[in-house]
Design a protein around this motif. Structure first.
Motif, PDB file in Angstrom:
ATOM      1  N   ASP A 135       0.808  -1.224   0.000  1.00 13.82           N
ATOM      2  CA  ASP A 135       0.000   0.000   0.000  1.00 13.82           C
ATOM      3  C   ASP A 135       0.841   1.275   0.000  1.00 13.82           C
ATOM      4  N   LYS A 136       2.177   1.128  -0.066  1.00 15.97           N
ATOM      5  CA  LYS A 136       3.044   2.302  -0.218  1.00 15.97           C
ATOM      6  C   LYS A 136       3.655   2.370  -1.614  1.00 15.97           C
ATOM      7  N   ILE A 137       3.258   1.443  -2.489  1.00 15.66           N
ATOM      8  CA  ILE A 137       3.848   1.353  -3.818  1.00 15.66           C
ATOM      9  C   ILE A 137       2.810   1.694  -4.886  1.00 15.66           C
ATOM     10  N   TYR A 138       3.081   2.732  -5.668  1.00 15.40           N
ATOM     11  CA  TYR A 138       2.221   3.101  -6.791  1.00 15.40           C
ATOM     12  C   TYR A 138       2.871   2.587  -8.081  1.00 15.40           C
ATOM     13  N   ILE A 139       2.159   1.761  -8.819  1.00 20.36           N
ATOM     14  CA  ILE A 139       2.668   1.229 -10.082  1.00 20.36           C
ATOM     15  C   ILE A 139       2.181   2.146 -11.199  1.00 20.36           C
ATOM     16  N   THR A 140       3.071   3.010 -11.647  1.00 28.21           N
ATOM     17  CA  THR A 140       2.688   4.117 -12.537  1.00 28.21           C
ATOM     18  C   THR A 140       3.102   3.935 -13.986  1.00 28.21           C
ATOM     19  N   GLY A 141       4.015   2.995 -14.263  1.00 24.84           N
ATOM     20  CA  GLY A 141       4.634   2.964 -15.580  1.00 24.84           C
ATOM     21  C   GLY A 141       5.809   3.926 -15.608  1.00 24.84           C
ATOM     22  N   ASN A 142       6.531   3.929 -16.699  1.00 29.02           N
ATOM     23  CA  ASN A 142       7.716   4.781 -16.826  1.00 29.02           C
ATOM     24  C   ASN A 142       7.389   6.037 -17.633  1.00 29.02           C
ATOM     25  N   PRO A 143       7.320   7.203 -16.986  1.00 28.34           N
ATOM     26  CA  PRO A 143       6.957   8.429 -17.718  1.00 28.34           C
ATOM     27  C   PRO A 143       7.966   8.811 -18.781  1.00 28.34           C
ATOM     28  N   LYS A 144       9.233   8.416 -18.613  1.00 26.69           N
ATOM     29  CA  LYS A 144      10.236   8.731 -19.633  1.00 26.69           C
ATOM     30  C   LYS A 144       9.880   8.086 -20.960  1.00 26.69           C
ATOM     31  N   LEU A 145       9.347   6.871 -20.897  1.00 30.75           N
ATOM     32  CA  LEU A 145       8.988   6.179 -22.129  1.00 30.75           C
ATOM     33  C   LEU A 145       7.830   6.876 -22.832  1.00 30.75           C
ATOM     34  N   GLN A 146       6.871   7.366 -22.048  1.00 31.58           N
ATOM     35  CA  GLN A 146       5.749   8.073 -22.661  1.00 31.58           C
ATOM     36  C   GLN A 146       6.231   9.358 -23.339  1.00 31.58           C
ATOM     37  N   VAL A 147       7.096  10.092 -22.660  1.00 34.33           N
ATOM     38  CA  VAL A 147       7.626  11.327 -23.242  1.00 34.33           C
ATOM     39  C   VAL A 147       8.421  11.010 -24.511  1.00 34.33           C
ATOM     40  N   SER A 148       9.217   9.931 -24.464  1.00 32.33           N
ATOM     41  CA  SER A 148       9.985   9.538 -25.635  1.00 32.33           C
ATOM     42  C   SER A 148       9.063   9.238 -26.806  1.00 32.33           C
ATOM     43  N   THR A 149       7.975   8.543 -26.534  1.00 36.98           N
ATOM     44  CA  THR A 149       7.029   8.186 -27.583  1.00 36.98           C
ATOM     45  C   THR A 149       6.374   9.427 -28.175  1.00 36.98           C
ATOM     46  N   ARG A 150       5.948  10.349 -27.313  1.00 38.51           N
ATOM     47  CA  ARG A 150       5.312  11.576 -27.798  1.00 38.51           C
ATOM     48  C   ARG A 150       6.273  12.363 -28.686  1.00 38.51           C
ATOM     49  N   LEU A 151       7.514  12.447 -28.273  1.00 40.79           N
ATOM     50  CA  LEU A 151       8.497  13.176 -29.068  1.00 40.79           C
ATOM     51  C   LEU A 151       8.757  12.467 -30.395  1.00 40.79           C
ATOM     52  N   ASN A 152       8.752  11.153 -30.351  1.00 35.91           N
ATOM     53  CA  ASN A 152       9.027  10.380 -31.567  1.00 35.91           C
ATOM     54  C   ASN A 152       7.919  10.546 -32.598  1.00 35.91           C
ATOM     55  N   THR A 153       6.690  10.712 -32.137  1.00 36.96           N
ATOM     56  CA  THR A 153       5.569  10.841 -33.068  1.00 36.96           C
ATOM     57  C   THR A 153       5.335  12.282 -33.518  1.00 36.96           C
ATOM     58  N   SER A 154       5.873  13.235 -32.754  1.00 38.21           N
ATOM     59  CA  SER A 154       5.612  14.642 -33.089  1.00 38.21           C
ATOM     60  C   SER A 154       6.829  15.369 -33.644  1.00 38.21           C
ATOM     61  N   THR A 155       8.004  14.740 -33.532  1.00 36.15           N
ATOM     62  CA  THR A 155       9.235  15.407 -33.951  1.00 36.15           C
ATOM     63  C   THR A 155       9.884  14.646 -35.087  1.00 36.15           C
ATOM     64  N   ASN A 444     -11.522  14.149 -12.250  1.00 35.47           N
ATOM     65  CA  ASN A 444     -11.347  12.884 -11.518  1.00 35.47           C
ATOM     66  C   ASN A 444     -11.837  11.669 -12.319  1.00 35.47           C
ATOM     67  N   LEU A 445     -11.450  11.616 -13.586  1.00 37.26           N
ATOM     68  CA  LEU A 445     -11.890  10.532 -14.456  1.00 37.26           C
ATOM     69  C   LEU A 445     -10.906   9.359 -14.386  1.00 37.26           C
ATOM     70  N   TYR A 446     -10.722   8.867 -13.195  1.00 35.18           N
ATOM     71  CA  TYR A 446      -9.821   7.744 -12.968  1.00 35.18           C
ATOM     72  C   TYR A 446     -10.224   7.025 -11.680  1.00 35.18           C
ATOM     73  N   GLU A 447      -9.692   5.829 -11.506  1.00 38.48           N
ATOM     74  CA  GLU A 447      -9.938   5.055 -10.294  1.00 38.48           C
ATOM     75  C   GLU A 447      -8.618   4.551  -9.742  1.00 38.48           C
ATOM     76  N   ILE A 448      -8.497   4.557  -8.426  1.00 38.36           N
ATOM     77  CA  ILE A 448      -7.301   4.046  -7.763  1.00 38.36           C
ATOM     78  C   ILE A 448      -7.639   2.658  -7.220  1.00 38.36           C
ATOM     79  N   ARG A 449      -6.863   1.673  -7.653  1.00 45.80           N
ATOM     80  CA  ARG A 449      -7.155   0.273  -7.336  1.00 45.80           C
ATOM     81  C   ARG A 449      -5.986  -0.328  -6.548  1.00 45.80           C
ATOM     82  N   LYS A 450      -6.286  -0.896  -5.389  1.00 49.08           N
ATOM     83  CA  LYS A 450      -5.251  -1.502  -4.558  1.00 49.08           C
ATOM     84  C   LYS A 450      -5.215  -3.014  -4.786  1.00 49.08           C
ATOM     85  N   GLU A 451      -4.028  -3.514  -5.117  1.00 52.70           N
ATOM     86  CA  GLU A 451      -3.824  -4.936  -5.343  1.00 52.70           C
ATOM     87  C   GLU A 451      -2.715  -5.443  -4.434  1.00 52.70           C
TER      88      GLU A 451
END
Length: 459
Positions: A135-155, A444-451
């Motif tokens: 319950d202290k760990i948020y699994i968010t994904g890697n934001p660097k990869l998302q930024v890299s992808t956005r730059l790759n598709t727009s630049t 608030n168009l999201y849900e927080i789910r604890k696993e």
């Protein structure tokens, strides 16, 4: 509320954290970027100047209970919660003691309010080896990869020429036996073999391979990206060659975008390269011992010198290389959500921590804090005294010389954050963050789910 993002490498972290900051500002959460390290200069030691204001939450790219007490002191002095974002999550077992604080589990769990991780892989490491509750760990994904992808598709590619990027990870090769021993002791790296010698030999071979390739394929531009802090003298033989350039002073993403093909040895930068749909090969320069290898080596695609030359020949003849679908699918094992919505998940996780968590520092933490305050005060006064003796009495001394050298070195350091880099990062980030992401946050168009393995954020 106010959030501080600590930056250890401005070239890799400034744009990503600026993206998250823009989303937070849309919710009236004030944000700032600051350097992770504290610095000496002729003005003194800057710990006190940079810890004057209250901060509600500080995000740390790395934290070690025993090795970086000044970061705990920073948090206590600014009345801040500590969140670990774990800049390095693809690690091997020899580094568990340093990266997972296995020798200080109790303090680590209490001092760090929450952990943001890329996927279940690292969440499992934290739970198993650091005793961090799910319950202290948020699994968010890697934001660097998302930024890299956005730059790759727009630049678009920045150069029309045939360009190949070679990514160094040979910093360990700069060390002699004494420095290697000090490195292992400082970072509690449990290596039994001389890894630094392996990297030294691998780098020597790399220089030879690149020189041969540059002569054989003069129409290809080879960019040798040197690791921050690495000794550039090791690449002296590559200078003066028309189709080889030594790079490393700009954002890694820019160099990737500017290249049609990427090579490395054992760098984990391949994760970002693959998600940007660029092919990356691993150069089989020198066989590494098993203790250096990690589970993530399954993503590597090794090529020997002959194969390296064949790939370059095909590239020179116009072949376009892409990573296989199987390799990209395997990447998902380490990165939750691939390259989608990780920036947004980080912003939501920060908001959730601000609203629902509190810092829990104990008596021993305050003892560490007071000890660091005293040490920082001594550093500051000593530097100012040394500068005064030099300026007013003309007495050159070790302290004034050190302060002036450190200032010059820090100012010329490409990975150090400065106002120009902050402005540039926010400018790039403003073109990446979308209105739809801001609307998701505001409504608030999201849900927080604890696993059982951590906290997930669904849309």
């Amino acid at each position: 509320m106010k959030v501080s993002f600590l930056i250890d490498n401005a070239l890799r972290e400034a744009v990503v954290n600026s993206c998250i900051g823009i989303l937070l500002k849309a919710m009236d959460i004030e944000c700032k970027l600051d350097n992770y390290n504290f610095f000496y200069s002729p003005s003194g030691f800057d710990f006190f100047d940079r810890t004057r204001e209250n901060i509600d939450l500080t995000l740390f790219p790395s934290y070690n209970v025993n090795r970086t007490p000044e970061q705990l002191s920073r948090a206590i002095r600014t009345n801040s919660m500590m969140v670990a974002t774990h800049a390095e999550q693809i690690i091997n077992s020899a580094l568990y003691k340093e990266k997972l604080n296995t020798s200080a589990k109790s303090k680590y769990s209490k001092q760090i309010t929450s952990h943001f991780v890329w996927g279940p892989f690292f969440a499992e490491l934290l739970m198993t080896h650091s005793s961090i509750p799910a319950d202290k760990i948020y699994i968010t994904g890697n934001p660097k990869l998302q930024v890299s992808t956005r730059l790759n598709t727009s630049t678009p590619n920045l150069s029309p020429s045939k360009s190949v990027l070679i990514v160094s990870d040979f910093s360990l090769g700069d060390m002699d036996d004494e420095r290697w021993s000090q490195f292992k002791k400082r970072y509690k790296a449990n290596y039994n073999t001389p890894i630094h010698r392996h990297y030294y030999e691998a780098r020597r071979k790399l220089v030879n391979w690149v020189l041969t390739a540059s002569e054989r394929y003069p129409n290809i531009h080879f960019k040798m990206r040197i690791h921050p802090g690495e000794d550039r003298a090791a690449y002296e033989l590559l200078k003066g060659t028309n189709n080889i350039s030594l790079v490393g002073d700009r954002d890694f993403i820019e160099d990737v975008l500017d290249s049609g093909l990427v090579f490395s040895y054992s760098s984990t930068s391949l994760f970002e390269v693959l998600v940007m749909d660029k092919q990356v090969f691993n150069l089989d320069l020198h066989d590494l011992p098993e203790e250096r290898k990690g589970e993530y080596f399954e993503l590597f695609e090794w090529v020997n010198k002959s194969q390296f030359m064949d790939i370059l020949r095909n590239y020179d003849e116009g072949k376009v290389f892409y990573p296989s679908s199987g390799r990209k699918k395997l990447l998902e094992k380490y990165m939750y959500g691939g390259n989608q919505k990780a920036v947004l998940r980080n912003a939501i996780a920060i908001k959730d921590v601000l609203e629902n968590r509190i810092a829990q520092y104990g008596f021993s933490d305050f003892l560490v804090h007071y000890r660091n305050l005293c040490l920082s005060l001594v550093k500051d006064k000593a530097v100012k005294a040394g500068i005064w003796f030099n300026k007013e009495l003309g007495l050159q001394n070790y302290i004034s010389t050190l302060a002036n050298r450190r200032k010059e070195a820090d100012l010329n350091n490409p990975v150090r954050l400065n106002p120009n880099k902050i402005e540039s990062a926010y400018k790039i980030a403003s073109g990446i963050v979308t209105e739809s992401e801001i609307e998701i946050l505001k409504n608030n168009l999201y849900e927080i789910r604890k696993e059982k393995d951590g906290i997930y954020i669904d849309f």
